[in-house]
Structure formats: C-alpha cells, structure tokens
Write a protein that holds these residues in place. Structure first.
Motif, PDB file in Angstrom:
ATOM      1  N   UNK A   1      34.254  34.627 116.503  1.00  0.00           N
ATOM      2  CA  UNK A   1      33.529  35.390 115.477  1.00  0.00           C
ATOM      3  C   UNK A   1      33.583  34.592 114.181  1.00  0.00           C
ATOM      4  N   UNK A   2      32.588  34.760 113.331  1.00  0.00           N
ATOM      5  CA  UNK A   2      32.543  34.013 112.082  1.00  0.00           C
ATOM      6  C   UNK A   2      33.503  34.554 111.046  1.00  0.00           C
TER       7      UNK A   2
ATOM      8  N   UNK B   1      36.142  46.783 113.198  1.00  0.00           N
ATOM      9  CA  UNK B   1      36.925  46.997 114.415  1.00  0.00           C
ATOM     10  C   UNK B   1      36.404  46.111 115.540  1.00  0.00           C
ATOM     11  N   UNK B   2      35.088  45.999 115.654  1.00  0.00           N
ATOM     12  CA  UNK B   2      34.484  45.155 116.684  1.00  0.00           C
ATOM     13  C   UNK B   2      34.970  43.713 116.568  1.00  0.00           C
TER      14      UNK B   2
ATOM     15  N   UNK C   1      26.908  50.688 130.932  1.00  0.00           N
ATOM     16  CA  UNK C   1      25.469  50.882 131.000  1.00  0.00           C
ATOM     17  C   UNK C   1      24.684  49.699 130.498  1.00  0.00           C
ATOM     18  N   UNK C   2      24.607  49.567 129.186  1.00  0.00           N
ATOM     19  CA  UNK C   2      23.773  48.530 128.577  1.00  0.00           C
ATOM     20  C   UNK C   2      24.355  48.094 127.255  1.00  0.00           C
ATOM     21  N   UNK C   3      23.945  46.938 126.814  1.00  0.00           N
ATOM     22  CA  UNK C   3      24.271  46.458 125.469  1.00  0.00           C
ATOM     23  C   UNK C   3      23.397  45.252 125.171  1.00  0.00           C
ATOM     24  N   UNK C   4      23.228  45.002 123.890  1.00  0.00           N
ATOM     25  CA  UNK C   4      22.608  43.750 123.443  1.00  0.00           C
ATOM     26  C   UNK C   4      23.657  43.005 122.635  1.00  0.00           C
ATOM     27  N   UNK C   5      23.876  41.745 122.993  1.00  0.00           N
ATOM     28  CA  UNK C   5      24.848  40.916 122.291  1.00  0.00           C
ATOM     29  C   UNK C   5      24.089  39.897 121.451  1.00  0.00           C
ATOM     30  N   UNK C   6      24.396  39.867 120.144  1.00  0.00           N
ATOM     31  CA  UNK C   6      23.732  38.968 119.205  1.00  0.00           C
ATOM     32  C   UNK C   6      24.677  37.822 118.866  1.00  0.00           C
ATOM     33  N   UNK C   7      24.139  36.601 118.901  1.00  0.00           N
ATOM     34  CA  UNK C   7      24.959  35.416 118.699  1.00  0.00           C
ATOM     35  C   UNK C   7      24.246  34.412 117.804  1.00  0.00           C
TER      36      UNK C   7
ATOM     37  N   UNK D   1      27.909  37.438 116.846  1.00  0.00           N
ATOM     38  CA  UNK D   1      27.624  38.203 115.633  1.00  0.00           C
ATOM     39  C   UNK D   1      28.015  39.664 115.828  1.00  0.00           C
ATOM     40  N   UNK D   2      27.452  40.317 116.856  1.00  0.00           N
ATOM     41  CA  UNK D   2      27.806  41.720 117.100  1.00  0.00           C
ATOM     42  C   UNK D   2      27.318  42.156 118.471  1.00  0.00           C
ATOM     43  N   UNK D   3      27.762  43.352 118.860  1.00  0.00           N
ATOM     44  CA  UNK D   3      27.268  44.015 120.064  1.00  0.00           C
ATOM     45  C   UNK D   3      26.589  45.309 119.639  1.00  0.00           C
ATOM     46  N   UNK D   4      25.481  45.622 120.270  1.00  0.00           N
ATOM     47  CA  UNK D   4      24.800  46.900 120.070  1.00  0.00           C
ATOM     48  C   UNK D   4      24.898  47.685 121.364  1.00  0.00           C
ATOM     49  N   UNK D   5      25.623  48.813 121.343  1.00  0.00           N
ATOM     50  CA  UNK D   5      25.789  49.580 122.579  1.00  0.00           C
ATOM     51  C   UNK D   5      24.596  50.472 122.887  1.00  0.00           C
ATOM     52  N   UNK D   6      23.742  50.720 121.897  1.00  0.00           N
ATOM     53  CA  UNK D   6      22.451  51.367 122.146  1.00  0.00           C
ATOM     54  C   UNK D   6      21.400  50.602 121.354  1.00  0.00           C
ATOM     55  N   UNK D   7      20.955  49.483 121.912  1.00  0.00           N
ATOM     56  CA  UNK D   7      20.026  48.625 121.179  1.00  0.00           C
ATOM     57  C   UNK D   7      18.669  49.285 120.988  1.00  0.00           C
TER      58      UNK D   7
END
Length: 378
Positions: free
Chosen positions: A160-161, A148-149, A309-315, A334-340
C-alpha cells in the motif's frame, strides 16, 4: 398430467440510502433491475430514501437511470416496509406488521457508502437470517474504512502507498502536528473522507495553501480523514468474483482508467457526469506477466479482507518498476470496493464483459452464489 411450475426465488433489490452516494446507488439499481429475468426471479424493488425510510417502488428501471446529467433518487411516496426480524419469516412487511407476499429468498443490496455498504445493512440481514449478495459485516466495514483497510492489507504483506489518517477533532486541536504528518508524505497528496466512495469529497492538494479547504471538504462527508501520497503508475482495476463451485475466486481481465482532460483525477464528475474526458480501457493494455500479477494481487486482497461474492480491487501499476525489480515491486494496492459501481457503464461489469461474462449473467451468478451460502457464522 401437468407439473406445477417451479417457484421463482424472491429477490429484494435494495438501493438508495442515506449516504452521499444515494444517486449512484439508484443508477446501479436501474441497470440491475433491467438485467434481471422476471421468468427466473420474482423481483421486489425496495428503495431507501435519503432520510432512511424503506419504501416499495415501482418495478420500472427507467425512473432510476442517469438522464441528461440529472441524478435520480428514491421517491418518498410509497408504502413503508421493513424486513421481518422473525427468522422464521424473512418476509417484507408493512410498518404495521402485515406481510407482503412470501419470504424473501435473497437480498441484492446495491447501496454504496455508509449506512449500506459498510456492514450496517449486512448486520440487519444477519439478524433476520436473510441471505444476501456480497461481503459480510466485517469485510464490508473494513473495506469501507480506508484506514482500517490499509492496516489489514499491510498486515498481510500487501503493498500500500504512504498515507496518514486523522479525525476532525485532532485537526482542530493539534493542526500543526497533523500538517507536519501530511507534508511528510510530500505534495501532491489526496485528501479523502475515510468512509466514502464514488470519489465524493476527494481533493488533490499540491501545497499547504490548499490543505485547509480539502480537509473541510472531506470532513463534510466524514469526521475521519485519510491522506494519501500521490503514486506514479497507471490506474488499473480488477474484478473478483467468487466461484460457484467453491474454488479460488475468479478474476476479470484488468481495466484501465485514464483521465484525458478537464479533471485533475478520476473524480465524481469524471466518473458519472463528464465521461468524454475519461478513457476506460477493457482489457488494459498490459504485458501478459503484469496482467497475471495484477490478477493474483486482486485475489490476495479479496482473501485478506475475507470478502465474499464480489469486489473490485483498484491498483497503481508501474510497468517499468515491475520490470526493474523482476516483479517484486511496481504494483501498489489503492483500495477494495466490496460493492463496486454496477451501472452498465461501470468498470466492474465492463471488465467482466471483456472476460466473457455479460451483465445479466453476472447478476445471476451473484444471486446464485448468495442462495448457496449458508446463513449465520461462516
């Protein structure tokens, strides 16, 4: 005349949970509990056992630290508690309904993976009108589900890949067709549980012979599987943090992950149990214009997902391709982490420390954000 002391906001730190990331959630909680200033916050640690029972636990961060490779977990002993569903109360209570102290002003949910990070816990807080740190139901659920992301990000024009997705029942019923879709991506590929994190259940596959075992490993964690083509470039991460004044989300200096030996990729053991074979660079050694583009992309991802709030985005970042296309290509999400991951050695707090926000300041910022946020539809 003496003034009355200002009441400290009551924060329930909730961690553990039923997912395969239970132990990492506990380690995250150890770091956060150690960082919270008890003169500012009235802290109530609440663990969720692997069976899903909510229990009050001792306010002792050391019991949940990762020590000598031993993964911690929430003890089954302790009073069972629940969050009141009376929106007038918002108190923690025993299973018999007895209130435990005053109302909870804000919850800091430190769960990773399903049954916590995926919108399920956030829905509970919404029902009880309780403020909490992090993204709401939709962003949490969509961010947890890699299929879904990717659809949402692509719909917003973000790169996105190549990838495909399938469920276990289709793998069993029409395996040849699924294999053809996977092989169209070209080996190597990464086979992943669609709704898991911390690199749990992921396998790097280099040929058809390895595909069966990789799918079985992913399905052991989630009946929904995502397969991604391997991408060239450097693994770069960027932290995003909402602004207290309501301005554009802030971004950290990017960090870079390099696996330097012993592992094919940044898997669970490399992340948490074998740090000697991983190099984490904060900030990443990138040209200034590439760093700026990474930070802009991270904000775009955060806003496209309607994260809070927060997120970590991986690329993945390919500097040569970025240069060759004048910045039009070379950065893939690559993805997002909403609670890294939020252990003191996790990339998210490390990136913010490199940007000038230390661990206790970061935790305070997130709690203050959550207290400012209205309950209900936003």
């Amino acid at each position: 005349m003496s003034s009355q002391p200002t009441p400290r906001p009551r924060v329930a730190v909730v961690f553990g949970g039923r997912s395969s990331e239970h132990a990492i959630s506990c380690v995250t909680a150890a770091g956060v509990l150690a960082a919270l200033d008890r003169s500012v916050w009235d802290v109530v640690p609440v663990g969720i056992t692997t069976s899903g029972r909510w229990v009050l636990v001792d306010d002792d961060p050391a019991q949940f630290e990762l020590a000598d490779g031993k993964l911690p977990q929430v003890p089954a002993a302790g009073p069972s508690v629940a969050l009141s569903q009376d929106v007038e109360s918002r108190a923690l209570q025993t299973v018999s309904g007895e209130a435990l102290g005053g109302p909870v002003d804000v919850v800091l949910p430190l769960l990773h993976g399903p049954f916590g990070e995926d919108g399920t816990l956030q829905g509970l807080f919404e029902l009880s009108d309780t403020r909490y740190v992090g993204s709401g139901v939709l962003a949490s659920a969509a961010g947890m589900d890699k299929q879904v992301m990717k659809l949402l990000l692509a719909g917003h024009g973000l790169p996105v890949g190549p990838w495909t997705s399938f469920r276990a029942k289709r793998w069993d019923a029409d395996r040849d067709a699924v294999v053809a879709e996977v092989e169209a991506l070209g080996y190597p590929v990464f086979v992943k549980p669609a709704r898991a994190g911390s690199s749990i259940g992921i396998t790097r596959v280099t040929d058809r012979a390895g595909l069966e075992a990789a799918v079985a490993e992913a399905v052991a964690h989630d009946p929904k599987v995502v397969v991604e083509a391997a991408l060239s470039g450097r693994e770069v991460e960027c932290g995003v943090l909402e602004d207290l004044a309501g301005g554009e989300p802030r971004t950290s200096l990017p960090g870079e992950v390099e696996v330097v030996g012993g592992h094919d990729f940044y898997d669970f053991e490399a992340k948490y149990l074998d740090a000697g074979n991983v190099r984490l660079s904060c900030p990443a050694d990138l040209p200034d214009d590439v760093t700026a583009a990474v930070r802009r992309t991270a904000v775009r991802v955060f806003e496209a997902m309607e994260a809070e709030g927060l997120a970590r985005v991986d690329l993945f970042v390919d500097v040569e391709r970025f240069r060759a296309t004048d910045g039009a290509e070379g950065i893939v999400v690559n993805e997002i982490n909403t609670m890294p991951g939020f252990t003191p050695f996790s990339m998210y707090p490390r990136m913010w420390a490199a940007t000038g926000v230390d661990y206790p300041q970061l935790v305070d910022h997130l709690l203050t954000l959550a207290l400012q946020r209205p309950t209900g539809l936003r």
